[in-house]
Design a protein around this motif. Structure first.
Motif, PDB file in Angstrom:
ATOM      1  N   PRO A  50      46.793  47.670  39.670  1.00 19.16           N
ATOM      2  CA  PRO A  50      46.160  46.623  40.486  1.00 19.16           C
ATOM      3  C   PRO A  50      45.915  47.071  41.931  1.00 19.16           C
ATOM      4  CG  PRO A  50      47.974  45.708  39.211  1.00 19.16           C
ATOM      5  CD  PRO A  50      48.031  47.192  39.049  1.00 19.16           C
ATOM      6  N   ALA A  51      46.848  47.846  42.474  1.00 19.13           N
ATOM      7  CA  ALA A  51      46.677  48.332  43.844  1.00 19.13           C
ATOM      8  C   ALA A  51      45.507  49.312  43.936  1.00 19.13           C
ATOM      9  CB  ALA A  51      47.968  48.980  44.345  1.00 19.13           C
ATOM     10  N   VAL A  52      45.300  50.117  42.901  1.00 17.54           N
ATOM     11  CA  VAL A  52      44.148  51.032  42.872  1.00 17.54           C
ATOM     12  C   VAL A  52      42.851  50.225  42.857  1.00 17.54           C
ATOM     13  CG1 VAL A  52      42.892  52.710  41.437  1.00 17.54           C
ATOM     14  CG2 VAL A  52      45.355  52.967  41.798  1.00 17.54           C
ATOM     15  N   ILE A  53      42.811  49.187  42.024  1.00 16.65           N
ATOM     16  CA  ILE A  53      41.607  48.351  41.931  1.00 16.65           C
ATOM     17  C   ILE A  53      41.334  47.666  43.268  1.00 16.65           C
ATOM     18  CG2 ILE A  53      40.665  46.270  40.848  1.00 16.65           C
ATOM     19  CD1 ILE A  53      42.209  47.211  38.283  1.00 16.65           C
ATOM     20  N   LEU A  54      42.377  47.165  43.916  1.00 16.50           N
ATOM     21  CA  LEU A  54      42.189  46.497  45.211  1.00 16.50           C
ATOM     22  C   LEU A  54      41.849  47.488  46.319  1.00 16.50           C
ATOM     23  CD1 LEU A  54      44.948  43.801  44.833  1.00 16.50           C
ATOM     24  CD2 LEU A  54      42.476  43.438  44.867  1.00 16.50           C
ATOM     25  N   THR A  55      42.317  48.720  46.206  1.00 15.08           N
ATOM     26  CA  THR A  55      41.907  49.756  47.158  1.00 15.08           C
ATOM     27  C   THR A  55      40.412  50.007  47.022  1.00 15.08           C
ATOM     28  OG1 THR A  55      44.087  50.816  47.060  1.00 15.08           O
ATOM     29  CG2 THR A  55      42.267  52.143  47.918  1.00 15.08           C
ATOM     30  N   MET A  56      39.945  50.122  45.780  1.00 15.97           N
ATOM     31  CA  MET A  56      38.516  50.352  45.544  1.00 15.97           C
ATOM     32  C   MET A  56      37.683  49.154  45.999  1.00 15.97           C
ATOM     33  SD  MET A  56      38.469  52.563  41.967  1.00 15.97           S
ATOM     34  CE  MET A  56      38.691  51.117  40.985  1.00 15.97           C
ATOM     35  N   ALA A  57      38.188  47.950  45.782  1.00  9.55           N
ATOM     36  CA  ALA A  57      37.467  46.751  46.238  1.00  9.55           C
ATOM     37  C   ALA A  57      37.398  46.722  47.759  1.00  9.55           C
ATOM     38  CB  ALA A  57      38.141  45.491  45.706  1.00  9.55           C
ATOM     39  N   SER A  58      38.446  47.177  48.424  1.00  8.46           N
ATOM     40  CA  SER A  58      38.456  47.224  49.891  1.00  8.46           C
ATOM     41  C   SER A  58      37.438  48.241  50.409  1.00  8.46           C
ATOM     42  CB  SER A  58      39.856  47.572  50.405  1.00  8.46           C
ATOM     43  OG  SER A  58      40.786  46.594  50.023  1.00  8.46           O
ATOM     44  N   VAL A  59      37.353  49.379  49.739  1.00  6.48           N
ATOM     45  CA  VAL A  59      36.347  50.386  50.114  1.00  6.48           C
ATOM     46  C   VAL A  59      34.947  49.818  49.879  1.00  6.48           C
ATOM     47  CG1 VAL A  59      35.399  52.661  49.539  1.00  6.48           C
ATOM     48  CG2 VAL A  59      37.880  52.356  49.755  1.00  6.48           C
ATOM     49  N   ALA A  60      34.762  49.117  48.772  1.00  2.00           N
ATOM     50  CA  ALA A  60      33.461  48.489  48.499  1.00  2.00           C
ATOM     51  C   ALA A  60      33.103  47.499  49.596  1.00  2.00           C
ATOM     52  CB  ALA A  60      33.491  47.791  47.140  1.00  2.00           C
ATOM     53  N   LEU A  61      34.107  46.784  50.085  1.00  2.00           N
ATOM     54  CA  LEU A  61      33.874  45.825  51.166  1.00  2.00           C
ATOM     55  C   LEU A  61      33.413  46.540  52.443  1.00  2.00           C
ATOM     56  CD1 LEU A  61      34.043  42.800  51.562  1.00  2.00           C
ATOM     57  CD2 LEU A  61      36.431  43.063  52.208  1.00  2.00           C
ATOM     58  N   ILE A  62      33.996  47.679  52.736  1.00  2.00           N
ATOM     59  CA  ILE A  62      33.559  48.471  53.903  1.00  2.00           C
ATOM     60  C   ILE A  62      32.094  48.861  53.733  1.00  2.00           C
ATOM     61  CG2 ILE A  62      33.809  50.674  55.148  1.00  2.00           C
ATOM     62  CD1 ILE A  62      36.812  50.586  54.365  1.00  2.00           C
ATOM     63  N   VAL A  63      31.765  49.400  52.569  1.00  2.00           N
ATOM     64  CA  VAL A  63      30.393  49.874  52.322  1.00  2.00           C
ATOM     65  C   VAL A  63      29.408  48.719  52.371  1.00  2.00           C
ATOM     66  CG1 VAL A  63      28.883  50.960  50.603  1.00  2.00           C
ATOM     67  CG2 VAL A  63      31.188  51.879  51.007  1.00  2.00           C
ATOM     68  N   LEU A  64      29.738  47.627  51.681  1.00  2.00           N
ATOM     69  CA  LEU A  64      28.818  46.477  51.673  1.00  2.00           C
ATOM     70  C   LEU A  64      28.594  45.916  53.072  1.00  2.00           C
ATOM     71  CD1 LEU A  64      30.112  44.668  48.476  1.00  2.00           C
ATOM     72  CD2 LEU A  64      27.854  45.720  48.781  1.00  2.00           C
ATOM     73  N   ARG A  65      29.653  45.831  53.847  1.00  2.00           N
ATOM     74  CA  ARG A  65      29.508  45.294  55.203  1.00  2.00           C
ATOM     75  C   ARG A  65      28.717  46.264  56.069  1.00  2.00           C
ATOM     76  NH1 ARG A  65      28.758  40.700  57.857  1.00  2.00           N
ATOM     77  NH2 ARG A  65      26.945  41.964  58.183  1.00  2.00           N
ATOM     78  N   ALA A  66      28.964  47.567  55.908  1.00  2.00           N
ATOM     79  CA  ALA A  66      28.260  48.556  56.726  1.00  2.00           C
ATOM     80  C   ALA A  66      26.757  48.570  56.450  1.00  2.00           C
ATOM     81  CB  ALA A  66      28.848  49.937  56.499  1.00  2.00           C
ATOM     82  N   VAL A  67      26.380  48.427  55.198  1.00  2.00           N
ATOM     83  CA  VAL A  67      24.944  48.488  54.881  1.00  2.00           C
ATOM     84  C   VAL A  67      24.227  47.195  55.233  1.00  2.00           C
ATOM     85  CG1 VAL A  67      25.235  50.217  53.069  1.00  2.00           C
ATOM     86  CG2 VAL A  67      25.166  47.799  52.455  1.00  2.00           C
ATOM     87  N   THR A  68      24.957  46.135  55.541  1.00  3.18           N
ATOM     88  CA  THR A  68      24.302  44.873  55.893  1.00  3.18           C
ATOM     89  C   THR A  68      24.375  44.582  57.391  1.00  3.18           C
ATOM     90  OG1 THR A  68      26.316  43.604  55.403  1.00  3.18           O
ATOM     91  CG2 THR A  68      24.719  43.859  53.625  1.00  3.18           C
ATOM     92  N   LEU A  69      24.856  45.543  58.173  1.00  3.96           N
ATOM     93  CA  LEU A  69      24.899  45.339  59.633  1.00  3.96           C
ATOM     94  C   LEU A  69      23.505  45.299  60.217  1.00  3.96           C
ATOM     95  CD1 LEU A  69      27.891  47.498  60.894  1.00  3.96           C
ATOM     96  CD2 LEU A  69      27.749  45.035  60.764  1.00  3.96           C
TER      97      LEU A  69
END
Length: 116
Positions: A97-116
């Protein structure tokens, strides 16, 4: 702002708040898991605070991008530390679960960065 950013943000925030709630209630499962990982009880307030701050920062990041990126970066580090803690004690099942949430957190960084 993209729909995927909102979905991932709401998902992460909900997971974080449920987890913080379970930690604050000192549920037997959480207490046993933290003990297995070697996390002292006095650290629980810090972990709860980090999760609540991460959820709040992720939500605030929907309106102010840099805050969202900072929150998601903190969450990535938080969950990467959780992965390391589980693997350190040989708990591969608990690390997933921690691996999945780490990947979701990275996805959040990418999604937020591309929508700035």
């Amino acid at each position: 702002m993209s729909v995927s950013l909102v979905v991932v943000t709401v998902f992460m925030s909900a997971v974080l708040l449920v987890s913080a709630g379970a930690k604050s209630l000192r549920t037997p499962h959480i207490t046993e898991q933290m003990s297995t990982l070697g996390v002292p009880q006095r650290m629980m307030a810090l972990l709860i605070g980090a999760q609540i701050a991460g959820a709040a920062g992720a939500i605030a990041g929907l309106w102010w991008g840099p805050v969202g990126i900072a929150a998601a970066t903190g969450l990535t580090l938080y969950f990467a530390g959780a992965v390391a803690s589980h693997l350190r004690v040989g708990d591969r099942r608990g690390a997933l679960p921690a691996v999945i949430l780490t990947m979701a957190s990275v996805a959040l960084i990418v999604l937020r960065a591309v929508t700035l």
